[in-house]
Write a protein that holds these residues in place. Structure first.
Motif, PDB file in Angstrom:
ATOM      1  N   LEU A 256      -0.122  -0.347   7.965  1.00 47.40           N
ATOM      2  CA  LEU A 256      -1.259   0.624   8.825  1.00 47.40           C
ATOM      3  C   LEU A 256      -0.241   1.966   9.006  1.00 47.40           C
ATOM      4  CD1 LEU A 256      -2.754  -1.895  11.356  1.00 47.40           C
ATOM      5  CD2 LEU A 256      -3.657  -0.768   9.266  1.00 47.40           C
ATOM      6  N   ILE A 257       1.208   1.665   9.380  1.00 47.92           N
ATOM      7  CA  ILE A 257       1.682   2.722   9.721  1.00 47.92           C
ATOM      8  C   ILE A 257       2.046   3.961   8.463  1.00 47.92           C
ATOM      9  CG2 ILE A 257       4.440   3.652  10.134  1.00 47.92           C
ATOM     10  CD1 ILE A 257       4.577   1.173  11.898  1.00 47.92           C
ATOM     11  N   LEU A 258       2.047   3.138   7.216  1.00 52.14           N
ATOM     12  CA  LEU A 258       2.082   3.700   5.863  1.00 52.14           C
ATOM     13  C   LEU A 258       0.798   4.619   5.727  1.00 52.14           C
ATOM     14  CD1 LEU A 258       3.792   1.118   3.615  1.00 52.14           C
ATOM     15  CD2 LEU A 258       4.769   3.492   3.960  1.00 52.14           C
ATOM     16  N   ILE A 259      -0.451   4.078   6.219  1.00 53.41           N
ATOM     17  CA  ILE A 259      -1.483   4.740   5.944  1.00 53.41           C
ATOM     18  C   ILE A 259      -1.774   5.790   6.738  1.00 53.41           C
ATOM     19  CG2 ILE A 259      -3.958   4.565   6.291  1.00 53.41           C
ATOM     20  CD1 ILE A 259      -3.981   1.734   5.664  1.00 53.41           C
TER      21      ILE A 259
ATOM     22  N   LYS B 251      -7.904  -0.666  -7.603  1.00 48.98           N
ATOM     23  CA  LYS B 251      -6.645  -0.683  -7.104  1.00 48.98           C
ATOM     24  C   LYS B 251      -6.576  -1.901  -6.260  1.00 48.98           C
ATOM     25  CE  LYS B 251      -9.028   2.041  -3.406  1.00 48.98           C
ATOM     26  NZ  LYS B 251     -10.192   2.273  -3.993  1.00 48.98           N
ATOM     27  N   GLU B 252      -5.419  -2.308  -5.867  1.00 45.69           N
ATOM     28  CA  GLU B 252      -5.016  -3.271  -4.848  1.00 45.69           C
ATOM     29  C   GLU B 252      -3.970  -3.208  -4.063  1.00 45.69           C
ATOM     30  OE1 GLU B 252      -4.875  -8.035  -5.894  1.00 45.69           O
ATOM     31  OE2 GLU B 252      -4.034  -6.835  -7.371  1.00 45.69           O
ATOM     32  N   PHE B 253      -4.368  -3.569  -2.547  1.00 45.95           N
ATOM     33  CA  PHE B 253      -3.330  -3.344  -1.421  1.00 45.95           C
ATOM     34  C   PHE B 253      -2.342  -4.266  -1.787  1.00 45.95           C
ATOM     35  CE2 PHE B 253      -7.086  -1.111   0.131  1.00 45.95           C
ATOM     36  CZ  PHE B 253      -6.738   0.014   0.544  1.00 45.95           C
ATOM     37  N   TRP B 254      -1.187  -3.688  -1.526  1.00 49.89           N
ATOM     38  CA  TRP B 254       0.144  -4.707  -1.525  1.00 49.89           C
ATOM     39  C   TRP B 254      -0.109  -5.708  -0.396  1.00 49.89           C
ATOM     40  CZ3 TRP B 254       0.843  -3.560  -5.911  1.00 49.89           C
ATOM     41  CH2 TRP B 254       1.287  -2.470  -6.518  1.00 49.89           C
ATOM     42  N   MET B 255      -0.789  -5.424   0.765  1.00 54.04           N
ATOM     43  CA  MET B 255      -0.975  -6.354   1.659  1.00 54.04           C
ATOM     44  C   MET B 255      -2.354  -6.812   1.344  1.00 54.04           C
ATOM     45  SD  MET B 255       1.278  -7.790   3.586  1.00 54.04           S
ATOM     46  CE  MET B 255       0.272  -8.516   4.915  1.00 54.04           C
ATOM     47  N   ASN B 256      -2.562  -7.896   0.907  1.00 56.08           N
ATOM     48  CA  ASN B 256      -4.005  -8.262   0.206  1.00 56.08           C
ATOM     49  C   ASN B 256      -4.708  -8.883   1.063  1.00 56.08           C
ATOM     50  OD1 ASN B 256      -5.990  -8.436  -1.763  1.00 56.08           O
ATOM     51  ND2 ASN B 256      -5.062 -10.460  -2.421  1.00 56.08           N
ATOM     52  N   HIS B 257      -5.221  -8.332   2.211  1.00 52.13           N
ATOM     53  CA  HIS B 257      -6.118  -8.878   3.208  1.00 52.13           C
ATOM     54  C   HIS B 257      -7.628  -8.690   2.437  1.00 52.13           C
ATOM     55  CE1 HIS B 257      -3.887  -9.344   6.872  1.00 52.13           C
ATOM     56  NE2 HIS B 257      -3.129  -8.078   6.473  1.00 52.13           N
TER      57      HIS B 257
ATOM     58  N   THR C 239       5.445  13.949  -0.482  1.00 47.12           N
ATOM     59  CA  THR C 239       5.741  12.586  -0.276  1.00 47.12           C
ATOM     60  C   THR C 239       4.447  12.046  -0.114  1.00 47.12           C
ATOM     61  OG1 THR C 239       5.701  12.955   2.117  1.00 47.12           O
ATOM     62  CG2 THR C 239       7.754  13.045   1.260  1.00 47.12           C
ATOM     63  N   CYS C 240       3.286  12.468  -0.262  1.00 47.02           N
ATOM     64  CA  CYS C 240       2.080  11.937  -0.150  1.00 47.02           C
ATOM     65  C   CYS C 240       2.007  10.822  -1.372  1.00 47.02           C
ATOM     66  CB  CYS C 240       0.963  12.770  -0.261  1.00 47.02           C
ATOM     67  SG  CYS C 240      -0.696  12.309  -0.013  1.00 47.02           S
ATOM     68  N   ASN C 241       2.134  11.199  -2.675  1.00 53.17           N
ATOM     69  CA  ASN C 241       2.046  10.091  -3.532  1.00 53.17           C
ATOM     70  C   ASN C 241       2.874   9.040  -3.605  1.00 53.17           C
ATOM     71  OD1 ASN C 241      -0.065  11.666  -4.937  1.00 53.17           O
ATOM     72  ND2 ASN C 241       1.527  12.655  -6.289  1.00 53.17           N
TER      73      ASN C 241
ATOM     74  N   LYS D 134       3.150   3.111  -1.695  1.00 51.72           N
ATOM     75  CA  LYS D 134       3.654   1.874  -1.006  1.00 51.72           C
ATOM     76  C   LYS D 134       2.623   1.230  -0.166  1.00 51.72           C
ATOM     77  CE  LYS D 134       6.676   2.659  -2.848  1.00 51.72           C
ATOM     78  NZ  LYS D 134       7.535   1.857  -3.403  1.00 51.72           N
ATOM     79  N   ILE D 135       1.231   1.691  -0.279  1.00 54.60           N
ATOM     80  CA  ILE D 135       0.152   1.137   0.288  1.00 54.60           C
ATOM     81  C   ILE D 135      -0.340   0.400  -0.565  1.00 54.60           C
ATOM     82  CG2 ILE D 135      -1.793   1.524   1.479  1.00 54.60           C
ATOM     83  CD1 ILE D 135      -0.698   4.292   2.411  1.00 54.60           C
ATOM     84  N   LEU D 136      -0.787   0.846  -2.046  1.00 54.51           N
ATOM     85  CA  LEU D 136      -1.468   0.168  -2.957  1.00 54.51           C
ATOM     86  C   LEU D 136      -1.095   0.423  -4.457  1.00 54.51           C
ATOM     87  CD1 LEU D 136      -3.261   2.528  -3.972  1.00 54.51           C
ATOM     88  CD2 LEU D 136      -5.005   1.756  -1.923  1.00 54.51           C
ATOM     89  N   GLY D 137      -1.554  -0.361  -5.546  1.00 53.08           N
ATOM     90  CA  GLY D 137      -1.354   0.074  -6.857  1.00 53.08           C
ATOM     91  C   GLY D 137      -2.528  -0.125  -7.434  1.00 53.08           C
ATOM     92  N   TYR D 138      -2.604   0.541  -8.638  1.00 49.15           N
ATOM     93  CA  TYR D 138      -3.676   0.671  -9.665  1.00 49.15           C
ATOM     94  C   TYR D 138      -3.504  -0.032 -10.881  1.00 49.15           C
ATOM     95  CZ  TYR D 138      -5.428   4.357  -6.573  1.00 49.15           C
ATOM     96  OH  TYR D 138      -5.856   5.196  -5.557  1.00 49.15           O
ATOM     97  N   SER D 139      -4.355  -0.662 -11.072  1.00 48.41           N
ATOM     98  CA  SER D 139      -4.382  -1.347 -12.764  1.00 48.41           C
ATOM     99  C   SER D 139      -5.760  -1.064 -13.343  1.00 48.41           C
ATOM    100  CB  SER D 139      -4.404  -2.960 -12.449  1.00 48.41           C
ATOM    101  OG  SER D 139      -4.363  -3.723 -13.871  1.00 48.41           O
TER     102      SER D 139
END
Length: 615
Positions: free
Chosen positions: A98-101, A130-136, A114-116, A121-126
């Protein structure tokens, strides 16, 4: 056991690993207090160092050389078939996300390069996904909405559960905090480098077989969970991950937990205690073993002979699919009937008015999994409990400790008894309570010689109101009328205006004292007997307090039906009522005066009514 520690920065932590939320983990439940504490802890070393180095441009080299590292504690994971599960630490990792967002949105605001970096650090793309690293996974809509646009937080969807709601709440706290702390681009970018490179968190990776033990040890050392949350790990941790997902054991657990916890916070812990007492104990002393850490007791050597859940995934699955599913459902049904009057289960509601939570214990004991006689058993058990409690109270046989002892004995008998045997089982305990308390052999469940001295001086106010609420309900039914005030209002409302209070028919004055030969002690004893008592609403009670009986009769009109039966006009043109009392030979009568004889007659009438209600 194989534990593999790994020191990580936030930059490394969120750099390609998708963290799945393990079934051990609770919802995201951090409040603003731990969130603000974390932010304060981060900004204390950062702000102090920044003031001394404000002239330096933000860069990796500057941050590593000038800024101290900050320890963020540990998080525990285990890897199953390539998927990384968070066993402990999701509260902290979710807050870091949430802090990263928020940092991502500030980067956009300051037009920072630094935006990219922050976004990665929040999510990645395949591909296109896209998939959040914290996968709620169940709350991804909330995360996506926060990630895309935080300009109007009231529009962020949070209806997927408590996790989503807390994400939005805590994001508001984080957003407000960072807006105040990072008010210029230089300071912001310096903090981004500090946050990603100088915060250190240690990952402990453990094997699947060790997860339940590690989880419980972590809990014992300060990350306090509720007993049912630890139990979840101990049970579900034994089931293969693929089978766990395929058969939705986690979903089953969560659904039943929510159903029970709807009625009270962490009520599921009470469910497990009642269930274990009902099914695996025969005495109160044995049951007290479950009053504390029942989740530990369930895996004791003694209990393992009965439950056999230790290192036995087959039995765990059977337990979840059968006992846990059925009895938690039954528990929720009883809770619902105790909260709101249900014409199909009125006896359950009656017990709740007296706070007789022991009905949960007894009903769970009486029923078997998917019991075809469930409703009949609920009603019969609840009715017998009400009768046991009421008749012991009315005959001076109630003692809370002895009563609790008998509840455990009754529960043990109910586990194998037929419904036709319930009355005898409860009566055996009733007679024992009466005999022990009165130090005399009592052979009948309800006798006038024992009821004769029933008095408000010996009964608590809640029970007194309950007794007269049931009498009122009886009279209303006999008249084929709807009660003017509900049972719950009569029992629970006690305010000075709308509450119901004890009214003495015989007022304290010289005229009435003469009726008892001037004997002050006899006068007080007699006027307190139930035959001389009514319930009146707040101000009616005050206004009639010291009036003579003829004046009181006027107050009793249009109050409660039971009160009105003292008046002559109560019996006029009420054929249903007069027919009913004639059929049951009930000695109802109206009075123009009220003294010792009238009080005794009224008391005897209450005895006859009580027999019809409770025997």
């Amino acid at each position: 056991m194989d534990v593999q520690p790994d020191n990580q920065s936030v930059d490394k932590l969120f750099s390609g690993t998708v963290y799945h939320i393990d079934f051990y983990q609770r919802d995201y439940k951090w409040t603003d207090v731990p969130v603000k504490r974390l932010l304060d802890d981060l900004f204390y070393p950062f702000s102090k160092t920044y003031q001394d180095n404000v002239a330096l441009d933000p860069s990796k080299e500057t941050i590593v050389a000038k800024y101290p590292w900050y320890y963020l504690n540990t998080y525990v994971t285990n890897t199953i078939e390539g998927r990384v599960f968070v066993v402990d630490g999701q509260q902290r990792l979710t807050t870091l996300t949430l802090i990263l967002i928020k940092l991502k949105h500030l980067a956009q605001k300051f037009d920072s390069p630094t935006c990219n970096w922050v976004s990665q650090k929040i999510l990645g793309y395949s591909g296109m996904d896209k998939e959040f690293w914290m996968n709620h996974i169940n709350h991804v809509v909330t995360l996506e909405s926060l990630f895309e646009d935080d300009s109007d937080l009231s529009q962020i969807p949070d209806n997927s559960g408590i996790t989503a709601k807390n994400m939005v709440k805590n994001y508001k706290v984080i957003s407000s905090y960072l807006d105040k702390q990072l008010d210029n681009k230089h300071q912001f970018e310096t903090f981004v480098f500090f946050y990603l490179l100088r915060l250190v968190i240690i990952n402990l990776s453990v094997e699947q077989t060790d997860v339940p033990m590690v989880f419980e040890v972590i809990n014992d050392r300060g990350v306090k969970l509720k007993p049912y949350e630890i139990l979840k790990g101990k049970l579900l941790g034994q089931i293969d991950k693929i089978e766990l997902d395929k058969n939705d054991f986690n979903g089953l657990w969560e659904r039943q937990i929510r159903k029970v916890n709807t009625f009270a916070e962490d009520e599921i812990d009470n469910f497990f205690r009642y269930y274990l007492k009902a099914k695996f104990t025969s005495t109160r002393a044995q049951g007290q073993a479950f009053d504390g850490d029942y989740h530990r007791e369930m895996f004791s050597s003694n209990m393992n002979d009965k439950l056999n859940l230790e290192h036995n995934s087959s039995n765990v699955k059977t337990f979840l699919n059968n006992d846990f599913r059925y009895f938690s459902e039954l528990y929720a049904k009883v809770w619902k009937a105790s909260e709101t009057f249900d014409t199909s289960l009125p006896e359950v509601f009656h017990n709740k008015l007296n706070d007789l939570d022991s009905q949960f214990h007894l009903i769970l004991a009486a029923c078997a999994v998917d019991d075809p006689l469930e409703v009949d058993k609920i009603r019969a058990v609840a009715n017998e409990l009400d009768r046991l409690f009421t008749l012991s109270q009315l005959q001076s046989g109630y003692d809370s400790n002895r009563f609790a002892v008998e509840i455990a004995i009754i529960a043990n008998k109910l586990t194998t008894a037929d419904i036709s045997e319930y009355r005898d089982i409860f009566d055996a305990s009733l007679l024992k309570l009466l005999s022990d308390q009165l130090a005399d052999h009592v052979s009948e469940p309800f006798r006038y010689t024992l009821f004769k001295n029933a008095s408000v001086a010996n009964l608590n106010k809640r029970f007194t109101r309950y007794f007269f609420s049931r009498v009122e309900n009886f009279v209303a039914n006999a008249m084929k009328q709807k009660m003017r005030h509900g049972l719950e209002d009569l029992v629970r409302k006690t305010g000075p205006v709308n509450g119901f209070h004890v009214e003495h028919i015989i007022s304290r004055n010289d005229e009435n004292l003469v009726l008892f030969n001037g004997d002050e002690e006899l006068f007080e004893t007699e006027r307190n007997r139930l035959g001389g008592i009514l319930l009146l609403k707040g101000r009616d009670n005050i206004s009639s307090n010291n009036e003579v009986f003829s004046q009181k009769l006027k107050t009793y009109g249009n109050s409660l039906y039971w009160n009105e039966t003292l008046r002559e006009d109560c019996y006029k043109s009420k054929l249903d009522f007069t027919s009913y009392i004639s059929k049951h030979e009930l000695p109802f009568s109206h009075y123009s005066q009220f003294g010792p004889d009238e009080l005794e007659a009224r008391h005897q009438l209450l005895f006859e009514i009580s027999k019809l209600i409770w025997t």
